[in-house]
Design an enzyme around this catalytic site. Structure first.
Site, PDB file in Angstrom:
ATOM      1  N   PRO A 142      72.289  17.427  25.963  1.00 38.70           N
ATOM      2  CA  PRO A 142      72.420  17.955  24.605  1.00 38.70           C
ATOM      3  C   PRO A 142      73.766  18.648  24.422  1.00 38.70           C
ATOM      4  O   PRO A 142      74.422  19.003  25.405  1.00 38.70           O
ATOM      5  CB  PRO A 142      71.275  18.967  24.503  1.00 38.70           C
ATOM      6  N   ARG A 152      75.748  13.474  21.443  1.00 39.06           N
ATOM      7  CA  ARG A 152      76.353  14.233  20.350  1.00 39.06           C
ATOM      8  C   ARG A 152      77.871  14.139  20.484  1.00 39.06           C
ATOM      9  O   ARG A 152      78.416  14.245  21.594  1.00 39.06           O
ATOM     10  CB  ARG A 152      75.931  15.708  20.384  1.00 39.06           C
ATOM     11  N   HIS A 183      75.724   6.653  14.145  1.00 41.83           N
ATOM     12  CA  HIS A 183      74.539   7.438  14.514  1.00 41.83           C
ATOM     13  C   HIS A 183      73.247   6.701  14.142  1.00 41.83           C
ATOM     14  O   HIS A 183      72.400   7.218  13.418  1.00 41.83           O
ATOM     15  CB  HIS A 183      74.581   8.826  13.851  1.00 41.83           C
ATOM     16  N   ILE A 214      65.750  10.401  27.407  1.00 42.32           N
ATOM     17  CA  ILE A 214      66.602   9.244  27.071  1.00 42.32           C
ATOM     18  C   ILE A 214      67.380   8.774  28.298  1.00 42.32           C
ATOM     19  O   ILE A 214      67.409   7.574  28.611  1.00 42.32           O
ATOM     20  CB  ILE A 214      67.542   9.584  25.889  1.00 42.32           C
ATOM     21  N   GLU A 257      81.431  13.875  12.593  1.00 41.32           N
ATOM     22  CA  GLU A 257      80.693  12.843  11.849  1.00 41.32           C
ATOM     23  C   GLU A 257      80.036  13.351  10.570  1.00 41.32           C
ATOM     24  O   GLU A 257      79.743  12.572   9.673  1.00 41.32           O
ATOM     25  CB  GLU A 257      79.639  12.187  12.744  1.00 41.32           C
ATOM     26  N   THR A 310      75.954   8.312  23.194  1.00 40.35           N
ATOM     27  CA  THR A 310      74.951   8.201  22.122  1.00 40.35           C
ATOM     28  C   THR A 310      74.223   9.543  21.987  1.00 40.35           C
ATOM     29  O   THR A 310      73.124   9.590  21.443  1.00 40.35           O
ATOM     30  CB  THR A 310      73.923   7.074  22.402  1.00 40.35           C
ATOM     31  N   ASP A 363      78.163   6.214  19.376  1.00 42.52           N
ATOM     32  CA  ASP A 363      77.276   6.214  18.197  1.00 42.52           C
ATOM     33  C   ASP A 363      77.377   7.556  17.477  1.00 42.52           C
ATOM     34  O   ASP A 363      76.733   7.758  16.447  1.00 42.52           O
ATOM     35  CB  ASP A 363      75.824   5.970  18.645  1.00 42.52           C
ATOM     36  N   ASP A 397      72.144  16.131  36.473  1.00 39.94           N
ATOM     37  CA  ASP A 397      71.301  16.933  35.583  1.00 39.94           C
ATOM     38  C   ASP A 397      71.049  18.261  36.272  1.00 39.94           C
ATOM     39  O   ASP A 397      70.985  18.316  37.504  1.00 39.94           O
ATOM     40  CB  ASP A 397      69.958  16.218  35.309  1.00 39.94           C
TER      41      ASP A 397
HETATM   42  P1  NAI Z   1      65.945  15.849  26.984  1.00 36.92           P
HETATM   43  O1  NAI Z   1      65.833  17.297  26.659  1.00 36.92           O
HETATM   44  O2  NAI Z   1      64.715  15.094  27.377  1.00 36.92           O
HETATM   45  O3  NAI Z   1      67.020  15.644  28.152  1.00 36.92           O
HETATM   46  C1  NAI Z   1      68.234  16.342  28.210  1.00 36.92           C
HETATM   47  C2  NAI Z   1      68.575  16.532  29.692  1.00 36.92           C
HETATM   48  O4  NAI Z   1      69.871  17.150  29.774  1.00 36.92           O
HETATM   49  C3  NAI Z   1      67.592  17.465  30.405  1.00 36.92           C
HETATM   50  O5  NAI Z   1      67.096  16.823  31.558  1.00 36.92           O
HETATM   51  C4  NAI Z   1      68.426  18.699  30.755  1.00 36.92           C
HETATM   52  O6  NAI Z   1      68.058  19.287  31.996  1.00 36.92           O
HETATM   53  C5  NAI Z   1      69.828  18.128  30.806  1.00 36.92           C
HETATM   54  N1  NAI Z   1      70.865  19.111  30.559  1.00 36.92           N
HETATM   55  C6  NAI Z   1      70.954  19.969  29.529  1.00 36.92           C
HETATM   56  N2  NAI Z   1      72.083  20.704  29.621  1.00 36.92           N
HETATM   57  C7  NAI Z   1      72.705  20.307  30.754  1.00 36.92           C
HETATM   58  C8  NAI Z   1      73.898  20.700  31.400  1.00 36.92           C
HETATM   59  N3  NAI Z   1      74.701  21.652  30.884  1.00 36.92           N
HETATM   60  N4  NAI Z   1      74.237  20.075  32.549  1.00 36.92           N
HETATM   61  C9  NAI Z   1      73.444  19.127  33.077  1.00 36.92           C
HETATM   62  N5  NAI Z   1      72.290  18.696  32.507  1.00 36.92           N
HETATM   63  C10 NAI Z   1      71.932  19.279  31.360  1.00 36.92           C
HETATM   64  O7  NAI Z   1      66.645  15.184  25.721  1.00 36.92           O
HETATM   65  P2  NAI Z   1      66.617  13.645  25.290  1.00 36.92           P
HETATM   66  O8  NAI Z   1      65.458  13.369  24.419  1.00 36.92           O
HETATM   67  O9  NAI Z   1      66.835  12.799  26.487  1.00 36.92           O
HETATM   68  O10 NAI Z   1      67.909  13.582  24.334  1.00 36.92           O
HETATM   69  C11 NAI Z   1      69.209  13.778  24.824  1.00 36.92           C
HETATM   70  C12 NAI Z   1      70.175  13.915  23.656  1.00 36.92           C
HETATM   71  O11 NAI Z   1      70.267  12.682  22.969  1.00 36.92           O
HETATM   72  C13 NAI Z   1      69.724  14.931  22.571  1.00 36.92           C
HETATM   73  O12 NAI Z   1      70.122  16.244  22.897  1.00 36.92           O
HETATM   74  C14 NAI Z   1      70.416  14.417  21.346  1.00 36.92           C
HETATM   75  O13 NAI Z   1      71.649  15.096  21.219  1.00 36.92           O
HETATM   76  C15 NAI Z   1      70.701  12.937  21.635  1.00 36.92           C
HETATM   77  N6  NAI Z   1      70.022  12.021  20.714  1.00 36.92           N
HETATM   78  C16 NAI Z   1      70.777  11.105  20.021  1.00 36.92           C
HETATM   79  C17 NAI Z   1      70.191  10.212  19.147  1.00 36.92           C
HETATM   80  C18 NAI Z   1      70.962   9.187  18.382  1.00 36.92           C
HETATM   81  O14 NAI Z   1      70.430   8.590  17.423  1.00 36.92           O
HETATM   82  N7  NAI Z   1      72.201   8.872  18.727  1.00 36.92           N
HETATM   83  C19 NAI Z   1      68.735  10.259  18.919  1.00 36.92           C
HETATM   84  C20 NAI Z   1      68.019  11.222  19.747  1.00 36.92           C
HETATM   85  C21 NAI Z   1      68.661  12.078  20.587  1.00 36.92           C
END
Ligand code: NAI
Length: 332
Positions: free
Chosen positions: A206, A234, A295, A155, A263, A232, A258, A174
């Protein structure tokens, strides 16, 4: 497989029923959220499908495991709502949907930045009231703004690509830099340096014990005056009480979210005839420079179709092979 689907909304029912025609699982839909109190509804279902605000704690897992549940599949990317240790202890396998449409969330993220930054939400209300006054609707341009993007996975990378088109300067953070976006963003090892430089901060990491209240009283003090915060990902990445203090002092100039840390007692239902008892949330809604959505960043036609396909494939894979490529496992 015999599957209980919890927290079902009309859009879930329609997308899952349509996609399941090609899978042949037996789906039973419950409107109830899955909690320790409702987990007994899953008795006799080998598979359980959940969403982000279900509370899959140790007690809920114990009840489900006793009732014969073997697989929990969340129809979301995040899985912080599941106690993975308890699942592992009861031999219950867990799967998720790692990606269904990163663009659904990235486009929404850009959407709420533009909406709040250009006061589009206020303009909409004014015009419907035949108020064409422009005073108070002044915005800012994204071009040449510095945006700090925390999390450059699926994302975050899509957000960077989208914002690059507006001519923003992107600073990225990251643990694992993403080579795909290196030409568009400047990675920084120190999040505080990003905090000091960015006009806009957007969160795509996350929620984990490490990232809980990533933005708190101390980190807010390091931000630029009038900073724009976007979340957007958590809710609990932000300490909402500290955010409110930042909004009151003017340190935070804009907040577009969002997601909200509490929530689960509010979102995904119509509370318009009820009293909202969450005073922190109610205070947030009083600020003219705060935009809150419930959300919905994921909610597009393409995302719903992909979510249903991947979730039903997860159940089919477990059923056919005993494993699943989207399994999430407990790591100590
Ligand atoms: P992803 O797993 O592809 O990317 C997460 C990135 O965060 C990774 O590159 C990881 O290395 C990095 N990361 C993790 N912990 C870290 C830390 N402590 N310090 C620095 N970097 C760190 O996940 P994606 O698909 O991009 O989703 C991200 C978040 O978006 C999800 O965890 C979810 O919570 C949220 N989300 C929200 C939605 C909504 O409707 N509002 C829908 C889908 C996801």
């Amino acid at each position: 497989m015999n599957i209980a689907v919890f927290s079902t909304k009309g859009y879930d029912l329609r997308s899952f029923e349509q996609v399941n025609a090609g899978y042949g699982h037996q789906l039973t839909f419950f409107e109830a959220r899955l909690t320790a109190d409702t987990a007994s509804l899953a008795t006799g279902f080998e598979g359980v499908c959940i969403f982000v605000n279900d509370e899959v704690d140790a007690a809920a897992i114990e009840t489900m495991a006793a009732g014969g549940t073997q697989i929990i599949a969340t129809r979301s990317a995040g899985y912080n709502q599941i106690n993975l240790q308890a699942a592992a202890e009861h031999g219950v396998r867990v799967a998720r949907v790692p990606a269904y449409s990163p663009n659904a969330v990235s486009e929404f993220t850009v959407g709420i930045i533009l909406t709040l930054g250009r006061q589009i939400h206020r303009a909409y209300n004014r015009v419907r009231d035949a108020n064409f006054e422009l005073d108070g609707l002044q915005g800012f341009e994204l071009r040449e703004k510095t945006v700090g993007v925390f999390g450059t996975g699926k994302i975050g990378a899509a957000v960077i690509k989208n914002l690059s088109g507006f001519g923003c300067r992107i600073l990225a953070f990251d643990r694992y830099p993403n080579p795909e976006i290196e030409p568009l963003a400047e990675y920084m090892a120190d999040p505080q340096e990003i905090a000091r430089q960015a006009d806009i901060l957007t969160f795509h990491i996350p929620l984990t014990p490490d990232t809980h209240h990533f933005i708190n009283k101390e980190t807010i003090s390091q931000l630029k005056d009038g900073v724009f915060i976007v979340n957007t990902s958590r809710g609990a990445l932000l300490d909402t009480a500290a955010i409110i203090e930042g909004l009151k002092s003017g340190k935070i100039g804009y907040l577009a979210i969002d997601v909200y840390e509490e929530e689960s007692s509010l979102f995904f239902r119509d509370l318009s005839s009820e009293i909202v008892t969450d005073d922190v949330f109610a205070r947030l809604l009083t600020f003219p420079n705060v935009l809150v959505t419930g959300h919905q960043a994921f909610l597009t036609d393409r995302a719903l179709q992909n979510i249903a396909e991947t979730t039903l494939t997860n159940f089919s894979e477990f059923e056919a092979t005993g494993t699943c490529k989207n399994e999430v496992v407990w790591e100590e």
